[in-house]
Write a protein that holds these residues in place. Structure first.
Motif, PDB file in Angstrom:
ATOM      1  N   ALA A   1     -43.241-130.827-115.810  1.00 26.59           N
ATOM      2  CA  ALA A   1     -42.705-131.978-115.327  1.00 26.59           C
ATOM      3  C   ALA A   1     -42.491-131.328-114.549  1.00 26.59           C
ATOM      4  N   THR A   2     -41.858-130.595-114.227  1.00 23.48           N
ATOM      5  CA  THR A   2     -41.111-129.937-112.911  1.00 23.48           C
ATOM      6  C   THR A   2     -40.478-128.535-113.578  1.00 23.48           C
ATOM      7  N   SER A  37     -36.975-133.046-119.733  1.00 27.19           N
ATOM      8  CA  SER A  37     -38.696-134.318-119.976  1.00 27.19           C
ATOM      9  C   SER A  37     -38.932-133.915-120.853  1.00 27.19           C
ATOM     10  N   PHE A  54     -40.614-138.562-116.699  1.00 28.65           N
ATOM     11  CA  PHE A  54     -40.692-137.751-115.340  1.00 28.65           C
ATOM     12  C   PHE A  54     -39.305-137.530-115.142  1.00 28.65           C
ATOM     13  N   GLU A  82     -43.252-133.227-110.837  1.00 28.10           N
ATOM     14  CA  GLU A  82     -42.152-133.227-109.778  1.00 28.10           C
ATOM     15  C   GLU A  82     -41.256-132.599-109.781  1.00 28.10           C
TER      16      GLU A  82
END
Length: 462
Positions: A63-64, A73, A79, A383
């Motif tokens: 997600a990141t 996440s 997110f 992200e």
């Protein structure tokens, strides 16, 4: 035995999708994408066996690319822009639905073994990880940050948060949980630290003496692409501690670092084996859905990048395996569907027959596994948020089946566009190529629509 399956969620820290041996898949073409072919420089027999027993997704993303936000996440199916944990050292918001609470309310026994890091690394209190009973390590003590210290009580540099020291005891505690009788179906989460030890040069000696005959070569995409975003170029040597000395490494030193990373990956694989062996010996395999992934990836020298905190494939693409003998077909490699870390919660809920929380970003992968004819999502996103106060490192990535588009919020050359079918190593940034202008505009539009639909406060609308 209950009719509802047990759930075993195992994940590592900082394992890129290509850090799998996959010996049974070694003949696959590298052109099929990162992780589609086996990596000859690392041996992961336990994860190989897990992949062979179920489904492996070859297009899987975190997600990141940062620990605490990525872990939040995994726990929430959202997110970071939605759950609010955008950097390390932040708690989940009070009342935010999460994996342990949802499954516990659905009648599951829920237990957690290992690293949490939202924000405490290894909290001691039994109920300090939301919705889970924390499985204690015998004799464990922690420092003020919640890091484990040496189990024998003696001081020692780097022992406080090294997978080389902590992961085997975590796996043993998880194995002990699996050997116990359980009155209800259970969700056991096992969170391992390695191969995150690559972040600490002082720990490199734990990987052993490098075998000069086995040093992996530099990656084919060792050079950064032309027209790289200014933010990435400016932070290449500063974003993590091990990056500073890497600025002056020669080719041999880069190859040694890659060798060390794979040894740490093998340590994680060994710990995974302890857990899976206990599952098998307890005769729970056929009654248990196993999901394996990693919180984010690792640059590993691609584009001269170490660590996470970028939107290149090595930092954001992660393994994703799902297995249950007799229910999930073995030996399947899904090279088409785009999957995300936010899919973990709804997928586990789906197999458990528990309604997932409303408004999450993830999807239940179970129906896609059961029916290969079903289409997956049209695109997947990642992200990237500023890590420190005043930092400008915000970025977003959107990938469609063939193309990948990324946008950094500030600086020159803020956009990346890659044709991953023809250029899986991301060596040619097409964002300024007139021949690719149609795809650039199309992906700008897709990202803008996604940002609006998800109420993402990213400051740039492409």
């Amino acid at each position: 035995m209950t009719s509802r399956p047990n759930l075993l969620f195992v994940f590592t820290d900082q394992q890129t999708i290509g850090a799998l041996g996959l010996r049974q898949r070694s003949a696959l073409s590298a052109a099929e994408g990162l992780g589609a072919a086996g990596n000859p420089h690392v041996a992961t027999p336990r994860l190989d066996a897990l992949a062979a027993s179920g489904v492996r997704f070859a297009r899987s993303y975190c997600a990141t690319p940062l620990c605490s936000p990525a872990r939040a996440s995994l726990a929430t199916g959202r997110f970071p822009s939605a759950h609010g944990v955008t950097t390390n050292h932040l708690h989940l918001p009070a009342g935010m639905p999460h994996l342990g609470g949802v499954l516990r309310a659905g009648g599951y026994e829920t237990a957690w073994a290992g690293k949490w890091h939202v924000p405490e690394e290894y909290p001691l209190a039994e109920e300090s990880i939301p919705g889970f009973v924390t499985l204690p390590l015998p004799g464990r003590q922690t420092d003020k940050n919640g890091y484990p210290v040496r189990l024998d009580g003696r001081p020692g540099n780097w022992d406080h948060n090294l997978g080389a020291y902590v992961d085997d005891p975590v796996a043993e505690v998880a194995a002990d949980f699996l050997r116990r009788p359980h009155a209800k179906p259970f969700l056991l989460a096992v969170s391992l630290m390695n191969p995150h030890d690559i972040c600490f040069p002082a720990a490199y000696a734990r990987a052993g003496i490098p075998d000069e005959s086995r040093l992996p070569p530099l990656p084919d995409n060792f050079a950064p692409p032309a027209d790289e975003p200014e933010f990435l170029a400016n932070t290449r040597w500063t974003h993590e501690g091990m990056c500073k000395p890497a600025r002056d490494w020669n080719e041999h030193e880069w190859r040694v670092a890659r060798w060390i990373y794979y040894r740490f990956t093998e340590m994680a694989d060994r710990a995974v084996g302890i857990v899976l062996d206990a599952l098998r010996r307890s005769e729970l395999e056929e009654h248990t859905v196993v999901v394996f992934t990693s919180d984010h990836g690792e640059g590993g020298g691609a584009h001269r990048w170490l660590g996470k905190l970028s939107l290149y494939e090595e930092a954001i693409a992660v393994p994703f395996l799902v297995s249950r003998p007799g229910v999930i077909p073995p030996g399947v490699v899904d090279r088409e569907r785009l999957v995300s870390a936010v899919d973990v919660l709804p997928t586990l809920c789906g197999y458990a027959g528990v309604e997932p929380p409303p408004g999450i970003a993830g999807i239940d992968l179970g129906p896609l596994i059961a029916n290969p004819a079903l289409p997956g999502r049209p695109h997947v996103s990642v992200e990237m948020h500023p890590v420190w106060k005043g930092d400008t490192g915000a970025g977003r990535m959107l990938r469609t089946p063939r193309w990948k588009y990324a946008r950094i919020a500030t600086g020159a050359n803020p956009e990346l566009l890659f044709d991953l079918d023809r250029d899986p190593g991301e060596t040619r940034n097409l964002a300024r190529d007139p021949a690719a202008r149609g795809e650039l505009d199309h992906h700008r539009t897709l990202l803008a629509a996604w940002l609006a639909r998800s109420a993402d406060p990213f400051p740039v609308r492409p």
